[in-house]
Design an enzyme around this catalytic site. Structure first.
Site: not given
Ligand code: DGL
Length: 263
Positions: A6-7, A69, A148, A180, A182
């Site tokens: 993932d990022s 992701c 984040e 997503c 996240h």
């Protein structure tokens, strides 16, 4: 090894689900923290990054790739599948399956990064299977940096989530896809703002179940995977903030190894 990328933070929600479902399997994770976010980049760039991420995981011994992701899954899945000769999993199909299973009125909301929402992948996949479904999508670009940053419990996050969800709420969606990886970190905030009647779809658990089934069906692939319960975490940039948030997501102490994909 099961290779997952993932990022950044988001993929760790998928790692967590796979660790829970397949505790004995070795995992290698790559978080492209130096180049996060992916959701604001062009499809071409995300495809290029995804190729490099996959190459790195393969060089570390990955025999299965999980694109953890949504942004990369929406634009790079086919490229990765064509380019690499190993099983590749993405996070969108399990979310669609689960949403279609759970919706009662076929009014489905999707939230994600701009990249994912603009790709239209969720609409396409849902319509292929249920043409009559009503789908309402909303890009939520501020949520990735808030996660984040570890701002899950801040009033600002609640306020922004409320604003993003308002148009979906007005349209009376009964199911909401967290498009997503996240977003599961702030699932409690999203669930609170969208209301009790709306089912929240997080694909990570369903995805982990699919992988487990695949390994049962294909013992030859299963035999290539290490089963010492080791998980290794590589990132393209280590920051103190990432380390802190990563530990809360994965719910244990982890060691992050920095790598330079360019060099
Ligand atoms: N977690 C990623 C996703 O599922 C993307 C976050 C980002 O890098 O923008 O889309």
């Amino acid at each position: 090894m099961i290779g997952i990328f993932d990022s950044g933070i988001g993929g760790l929600t998928v790692v967590r689900a796979i660790m829970d479902a397949l505790p004995e399997y070795d995992i290698v994770y790559f978080g492209d923290t130096a180049r996060t976010p992916y959701g604001t980049k062009s499809g071409r760039t995300v495809v290029e990054y995804s190729r490099q991420d996959t190459e790195f995981l393969v060089s570390k011994g990955a025999k299965i790739i999980v694109i953890a992701c949504n942004t990369a899954s929406s634009v790079a899945f086919e490229d990765i599948q064509d380019r690499f000769d190993l099983p590749v999993y993405e996070v969108i199909s399990p979310a669609v399956d689960l949403a279609l299973d759970q919706t009662r009125k076929d009014i489905i909301g999707v939230i994600g990064t701009r990249g994912t929402i603009e790709s239209g992948i969720y609409e396409r996949k849902i319509r292929e299977r249920r043409p009559e479904a009503r789908i309402h999508s909303a890009p939520c670009p501020l949520l990735v940096p808030l996660v984040e940053e570890g701002w899950s419990e801040k009033p600002e996050t609640r306020m922004i989530v409320k604003k993003y969800l308002h148009p979906l709420k007005v349209r009376q969606i009964d199911t909401l896809i967290l498009g997503c990886t996240h977003y599961p970190v702030i699932k409690h905030v999203i669930a609170h703002k969208i209301g009790k009647k709306v089912r929240i779809i997080d694909s990570s658990v369903a995805l982990a179940g699919q992988i487990r089934q695949f390994l049962t069906d294909f013992p030859d692939v299963d035999a290539t995977l290490g089963k010492n319960g080791h998980t290794r975490f590589y990132v393209s940039d280590v920051t103190r903030q990432f380390e802190k948030t990563a530990k809360t997501v994965i719910k244990r102490n982890i060691e992050l190894t920095p790598v330079d994909l360019q060099g």
